[in-house]
Design a protein around this motif. Structure first.
Motif, PDB file in Angstrom:
ATOM      1  N   GLY A  87       0.731  -1.592   0.075  1.00 55.56           N
ATOM      2  CA  GLY A  87      -0.014   0.024  -0.067  1.00 55.56           C
ATOM      3  C   GLY A  87       0.707   1.049  -0.563  1.00 55.56           C
ATOM      4  O   GLY A  87       0.246   2.094   0.012  1.00 55.56           O
ATOM      5  N   MET A  88       2.079   0.909   0.506  1.00 52.63           N
ATOM      6  CA  MET A  88       2.496   2.405   0.635  1.00 52.63           C
ATOM      7  C   MET A  88       3.824   2.881  -1.305  1.00 52.63           C
ATOM      8  O   MET A  88       3.678   3.602  -1.195  1.00 52.63           O
ATOM      9  N   ILE A  89       3.643   1.171  -1.648  1.00 55.74           N
ATOM     10  CA  ILE A  89       3.744   2.071  -3.141  1.00 55.74           C
ATOM     11  C   ILE A  89       3.236   2.831  -4.032  1.00 55.74           C
ATOM     12  O   ILE A  89       2.913   2.225  -4.265  1.00 55.74           O
ATOM     13  N   PRO A  90       3.792   3.841  -4.383  1.00 56.47           N
ATOM     14  CA  PRO A  90       3.499   4.458  -5.323  1.00 56.47           C
ATOM     15  C   PRO A  90       2.626   3.524  -6.917  1.00 56.47           C
ATOM     16  O   PRO A  90       2.762   2.912  -7.215  1.00 56.47           O
ATOM     17  N   GLU A  91       1.133   4.490  -7.287  1.00 59.81           N
ATOM     18  CA  GLU A  91       0.454   3.940  -7.917  1.00 59.81           C
ATOM     19  C   GLU A  91       0.284   3.132  -9.301  1.00 59.81           C
ATOM     20  O   GLU A  91       1.178   2.736 -10.153  1.00 59.81           O
ATOM     21  N   TRP A  92       2.188   4.488  -9.606  1.00 53.74           N
ATOM     22  CA  TRP A  92       2.437   4.317 -10.964  1.00 53.74           C
ATOM     23  C   TRP A  92       3.044   2.693 -11.296  1.00 53.74           C
ATOM     24  O   TRP A  92       3.596   3.205 -12.597  1.00 53.74           O
ATOM     25  N   MET A  93       4.077   2.165 -10.091  1.00 48.65           N
ATOM     26  CA  MET A  93       5.004   1.523 -10.677  1.00 48.65           C
ATOM     27  C   MET A  93       4.591   0.345 -10.404  1.00 48.65           C
ATOM     28  O   MET A  93       3.154  -0.486  -9.966  1.00 48.65           O
ATOM     29  N   PRO A  94       5.084  -0.368 -11.904  1.00 49.62           N
ATOM     30  CA  PRO A  94       4.339  -1.691 -12.132  1.00 49.62           C
ATOM     31  C   PRO A  94       5.115  -2.845 -11.248  1.00 49.62           C
ATOM     32  O   PRO A  94       5.602  -2.755 -10.106  1.00 49.62           O
ATOM     33  N   GLY A  95       3.350  -4.204 -11.049  1.00 50.36           N
ATOM     34  CA  GLY A  95       4.293  -4.663  -9.534  1.00 50.36           C
ATOM     35  C   GLY A  95       3.874  -4.376  -8.735  1.00 50.36           C
ATOM     36  O   GLY A  95       4.510  -4.997  -7.666  1.00 50.36           O
ATOM     37  N   ARG A  96       3.071  -3.945  -7.944  1.00 50.84           N
ATOM     38  CA  ARG A  96       2.997  -3.402  -6.059  1.00 50.84           C
ATOM     39  C   ARG A  96       2.822  -4.415  -5.699  1.00 50.84           C
ATOM     40  O   ARG A  96       3.297  -4.353  -4.517  1.00 50.84           O
ATOM     41  N   ALA A  97       2.949  -5.208  -6.310  1.00 50.18           N
ATOM     42  CA  ALA A  97       2.027  -6.671  -5.109  1.00 50.18           C
ATOM     43  C   ALA A  97       3.574  -7.406  -4.781  1.00 50.18           C
ATOM     44  O   ALA A  97       3.628  -7.993  -3.738  1.00 50.18           O
ATOM     45  N   LEU A  98       4.336  -7.123  -5.905  1.00 54.18           N
ATOM     46  CA  LEU A  98       5.795  -7.554  -6.032  1.00 54.18           C
ATOM     47  C   LEU A  98       6.618  -7.113  -5.065  1.00 54.18           C
ATOM     48  O   LEU A  98       7.529  -7.996  -4.664  1.00 54.18           O
ATOM     49  N   TRP A  99       6.165  -6.346  -5.052  1.00 53.76           N
ATOM     50  CA  TRP A  99       7.917  -5.000  -4.431  1.00 53.76           C
ATOM     51  C   TRP A  99       8.189  -5.145  -2.619  1.00 53.76           C
ATOM     52  O   TRP A  99       9.428  -5.329  -1.866  1.00 53.76           O
ATOM     53  N   PRO A 100       7.108  -6.167  -1.949  1.00 55.77           N
ATOM     54  CA  PRO A 100       7.450  -5.730  -0.743  1.00 55.77           C
ATOM     55  C   PRO A 100       7.733  -7.309  -0.369  1.00 55.77           C
ATOM     56  O   PRO A 100       9.409  -7.571  -0.128  1.00 55.77           O
ATOM     57  N   TRP A 101       7.619  -8.247  -1.243  1.00 52.69           N
ATOM     58  CA  TRP A 101       8.756  -9.840  -1.232  1.00 52.69           C
ATOM     59  C   TRP A 101      10.576  -8.903  -1.622  1.00 52.69           C
ATOM     60  O   TRP A 101      11.184  -9.796  -1.269  1.00 52.69           O
ATOM     61  N   VAL A 102      10.332  -8.153  -3.118  1.00 51.47           N
ATOM     62  CA  VAL A 102      11.341  -7.881  -2.845  1.00 51.47           C
ATOM     63  C   VAL A 102      12.087  -7.401  -2.536  1.00 51.47           C
ATOM     64  O   VAL A 102      13.118  -7.574  -2.261  1.00 51.47           O
ATOM     65  N   THR A 103      11.913  -6.261  -1.877  1.00 47.92           N
ATOM     66  CA  THR A 103      12.331  -5.391  -1.248  1.00 47.92           C
ATOM     67  C   THR A 103      12.685  -6.692   0.363  1.00 47.92           C
ATOM     68  O   THR A 103      14.230  -6.251   1.604  1.00 47.92           O
ATOM     69  N   GLY A 104      11.588  -7.125   1.112  1.00 48.50           N
ATOM     70  CA  GLY A 104      12.120  -8.144   2.003  1.00 48.50           C
ATOM     71  C   GLY A 104      13.496  -9.452   1.343  1.00 48.50           C
ATOM     72  O   GLY A 104      14.336  -8.664   2.762  1.00 48.50           O
ATOM     73  N   ALA A 105      13.684  -9.252   0.736  1.00 51.06           N
ATOM     74  CA  ALA A 105      14.509 -10.427   0.192  1.00 51.06           C
ATOM     75  C   ALA A 105      15.728  -9.915   0.057  1.00 51.06           C
ATOM     76  O   ALA A 105      16.621  -9.654   1.001  1.00 51.06           O
ATOM     77  N   ALA A 106      15.633  -8.061  -0.445  1.00 48.03           N
ATOM     78  CA  ALA A 106      16.831  -7.114  -0.061  1.00 48.03           C
ATOM     79  C   ALA A 106      17.692  -7.279   0.653  1.00 48.03           C
ATOM     80  O   ALA A 106      18.719  -7.347   1.449  1.00 48.03           O
ATOM     81  N   ASN A 107      16.404  -6.984   1.790  1.00 48.13           N
ATOM     82  CA  ASN A 107      16.611  -6.312   3.416  1.00 48.13           C
ATOM     83  C   ASN A 107      17.255  -7.366   3.839  1.00 48.13           C
ATOM     84  O   ASN A 107      18.161  -8.017   4.688  1.00 48.13           O
ATOM     85  N   ILE A 108      17.156  -9.240   3.382  1.00 48.66           N
ATOM     86  CA  ILE A 108      16.907  -9.815   4.335  1.00 48.66           C
ATOM     87  C   ILE A 108      18.628 -10.852   3.453  1.00 48.66           C
ATOM     88  O   ILE A 108      19.817 -11.144   4.452  1.00 48.66           O
ATOM     89  N   ALA A 109      19.063 -10.700   2.393  1.00 51.88           N
ATOM     90  CA  ALA A 109      20.009 -10.724   1.801  1.00 51.88           C
ATOM     91  C   ALA A 109      20.861  -9.801   2.311  1.00 51.88           C
ATOM     92  O   ALA A 109      22.762 -10.349   2.651  1.00 51.88           O
TER      93      ALA A 109
END
Length: 248
Positions: free
Chosen positions: A150-172
């Motif tokens: 819900g914090m991801i701007p609407e213009w960015m594609p794949g909003r539902a995927l970004w939490p998984w991507v950023t979460g993985a980036a933090n963990i890595a």
């Protein structure tokens, strides 16, 4: 050609900006910053809290006062971290409490590195503490996917995927810092990720809702976390605390 590991990233300056932001927000909105106060306070306590944060940020920003300010901040944040312990013991599954405690741990680690730049023995402890913080952040991203999306701007594609991507980036990045493998690269890149959120997420949300205190806090936090990551990067670059052999 130098890669991002060799860049002089402004960790102390970003951390200073974040702390000054916390101070201004606390004073302007007359509200304590969540996680950065040990208990509820009367009005004068809120003003004192805001003034301390503002002065701490200003002290870090000026090179002549950075070390004594960081030393004081290190001590205050260490005491503050202990105040989070009872809440974590009472509610070990409360993700909000863990995030707040990890933010304090990260700020404390960065202050420690700035306060004692000649103490190479402190670098591994700070590296692993910030790594733990990032792992917790990543797990929380995956626990609250809808809220993060819900914090991801609407213009960015794949909003539902970004939490998984950023979460993985933090963990890595967190695991790289804890293990020491590619730690310099990880600290540089995760700091760049936090910095990108300022432009892509927080500033647009602030422009849309300039009176929302929580948005101002989130933006200041992004500055502070960028500063934490890049402060660790500077320490790792200085002392070579990186178990990954690299070509220089």
């Amino acid at each position: 050609m130098r890669d991002i590991r060799g860049l002089p990233l402004p960790g102390r300056q970003m951390l200073a900006a974040g702390l000054m932001g916390f101070g201004v927000i606390s004073l302007y909105f007359s509200h304590l910053i969540n996680g950065l106060q040990p208990f509820d306070a009367p009005q004068w306590g809120i003003w004192l809290n805001g003034a301390v944060l503002l002065l701490a940020g200003a002290g870090l920003a000026w090179s002549r006062t950075a070390r004594p300010t960081a030393l004081t901040l290190w001590g205050l944040l260490t005491l503050l971290l202990f105040t989070h312990a009872p809440g974590l013991v009472a509610a070990p599954g409360d993700a909000v409490r863990w995030v707040s405690a990890m933010e304090v741990l990260g700020l404390m680690s960065a202050a420690m590195l700035i306060a004692a730049p000649g103490r190479a023995d402190l670098t591994p402890a700070a590296r692993m503490a910030v790594g733990l913080m990032l792992v917790v952040f990543g797990v929380v991203h995956w626990m609250y996917v809808e809220a993060i999306a819900g914090m991801i701007p609407e213009w960015m594609p794949g909003r539902a995927l970004w939490p998984w991507v950023t979460g993985a980036a933090n963990i890595a990045a967190g695991l790289a810092l804890v293990s020491g493998v590619m730690a310099r690269l990880a600290s540089a890149l995760v700091g760049a990720m936090f910095a990108s959120w300022i432009l892509l997420v927080h500033l647009p949300r602030l422009l849309a809702t300039p009176g929302d205190r929580s948005e101002w806090v989130a933006c200041a936090l992004a500055f502070a976390l960028t500063g934490v990551a890049w402060t660790v990067h500077r320490a790792l670059s200085q002392y070579g605390e990186d178990l990954q052999p690299s070509v220089r």
